[in-house]
Design a protein around this motif. Structure first.
Motif, PDB file in Angstrom:
ATOM      1  N   LEU A 153       0.873  -1.165   0.000  1.00 46.43           N
ATOM      2  CA  LEU A 153       0.000   0.000   0.000  1.00 46.43           C
ATOM      3  C   LEU A 153       0.909   1.214   0.000  1.00 46.43           C
ATOM      4  O   LEU A 153       1.678   1.423   0.942  1.00 46.43           O
ATOM      5  CB  LEU A 153      -0.894  -0.009   1.244  1.00 46.43           C
ATOM      6  N   GLY A 154       0.872   1.980  -1.076  1.00 42.87           N
ATOM      7  CA  GLY A 154       1.759   3.130  -1.222  1.00 42.87           C
ATOM      8  C   GLY A 154       1.340   4.315  -0.374  1.00 42.87           C
ATOM      9  O   GLY A 154       0.202   4.391   0.102  1.00 42.87           O
ATOM     10  N   ALA A 155       2.256   5.248  -0.208  1.00 46.07           N
ATOM     11  CA  ALA A 155       1.990   6.463   0.568  1.00 46.07           C
ATOM     12  C   ALA A 155       0.788   7.195  -0.013  1.00 46.07           C
ATOM     13  O   ALA A 155       0.684   7.371  -1.224  1.00 46.07           O
ATOM     14  CB  ALA A 155       3.224   7.366   0.567  1.00 46.07           C
ATOM     15  N   GLY A 156      -0.139   7.574   0.842  1.00 48.24           N
ATOM     16  CA  GLY A 156      -1.321   8.316   0.409  1.00 48.24           C
ATOM     17  C   GLY A 156      -2.431   7.467  -0.181  1.00 48.24           C
ATOM     18  O   GLY A 156      -3.496   7.991  -0.495  1.00 48.24           O
ATOM     19  N   GLU A 157      -2.211   6.177  -0.340  1.00 44.00           N
ATOM     20  CA  GLU A 157      -3.250   5.312  -0.886  1.00 44.00           C
ATOM     21  C   GLU A 157      -4.270   4.967   0.200  1.00 44.00           C
ATOM     22  O   GLU A 157      -3.954   4.958   1.387  1.00 44.00           O
ATOM     23  CB  GLU A 157      -2.657   4.025  -1.466  1.00 44.00           C
ATOM     24  N   PHE A 158      -5.465   4.677  -0.218  1.00 45.28           N
ATOM     25  CA  PHE A 158      -6.564   4.338   0.671  1.00 45.28           C
ATOM     26  C   PHE A 158      -6.951   2.893   0.402  1.00 45.28           C
ATOM     27  O   PHE A 158      -7.034   2.479  -0.746  1.00 45.28           O
ATOM     28  CB  PHE A 158      -7.755   5.262   0.376  1.00 45.28           C
ATOM     29  N   ALA A 159      -7.161   2.135   1.472  1.00 44.92           N
ATOM     30  CA  ALA A 159      -7.549   0.730   1.304  1.00 44.92           C
ATOM     31  C   ALA A 159      -8.862   0.473   2.022  1.00 44.92           C
ATOM     32  O   ALA A 159      -9.112   1.016   3.103  1.00 44.92           O
ATOM     33  CB  ALA A 159      -6.465  -0.189   1.854  1.00 44.92           C
ATOM     34  N   PHE A 160      -9.685  -0.350   1.427  1.00 42.93           N
ATOM     35  CA  PHE A 160     -10.950  -0.776   2.000  1.00 42.93           C
ATOM     36  C   PHE A 160     -10.865  -2.278   2.166  1.00 42.93           C
ATOM     37  O   PHE A 160     -10.623  -2.993   1.203  1.00 42.93           O
ATOM     38  CB  PHE A 160     -12.092  -0.398   1.051  1.00 42.93           C
ATOM     39  N   LEU A 161     -11.010  -2.752   3.381  1.00 43.54           N
ATOM     40  CA  LEU A 161     -10.837  -4.166   3.683  1.00 43.54           C
ATOM     41  C   LEU A 161     -12.196  -4.793   3.966  1.00 43.54           C
ATOM     42  O   LEU A 161     -12.933  -4.328   4.829  1.00 43.54           O
ATOM     43  CB  LEU A 161      -9.929  -4.292   4.906  1.00 43.54           C
TER      44      LEU A 161
END
Length: 122
Positions: A24-32
């Motif tokens: 997960l890169g810097a500034g990326e948003f993840a939805f789990l």
């Protein structure tokens, strides 16, 4: 940046996470999301170091997660669990302050107690 390489977590003989890999890169948003028991909460607990016994590598900004103090790590991330609810007619800040005061009144020893005291934020 968050990087997991071959991360596995067992509860007894049951593998909850097995050879998990992602970046997960810097500034990326993840939805789990996933079904109950699929390891979502376990993964999050690994990322904020509430669970520390696992195999594989977890890195935050290139540093092994075990070398980052918990308080510093937790100040750099935001996690909202599905059961999170705002108090009626309250902002996120007001809800958090109410909960932080509650932890303090109970003398919470939880590893999830706030890293910033409610007095600092109020």
């Amino acid at each position: 940046m968050i990087r997991l390489q071959d991360v596995s977590k067992l509860y007894g003989q049951q593998a909850i996470l097995q050879n998990l890999q992602f970046h997960l890169g810097a500034g990326e948003f993840a939805f789990l999301q996933g079904r109950s028991g699929s390891g979502k909460s376990t993964l999050l607990k690994l990322l904020y170091r509430d669970i520390e016994d696992f195999s594989g590598q977890i890195e935050i900004n290139g540093a092994p997660i075990t070398q980052i103090p918990k308080y510093e790590l937790r100040r750099q991330m935001g996690i909202i669990f599905q059961s999170f609810e705002l108090l009626e007619r309250k902002t996120v800040k007001e809800t958090w302050l109410w909960q932080a005061k509650s932890w303090e009144r109970r003398g919470s020893r939880s590893s999830l107690r706030p890293v910033v005291s409610w007095r600092e934020w109020a």
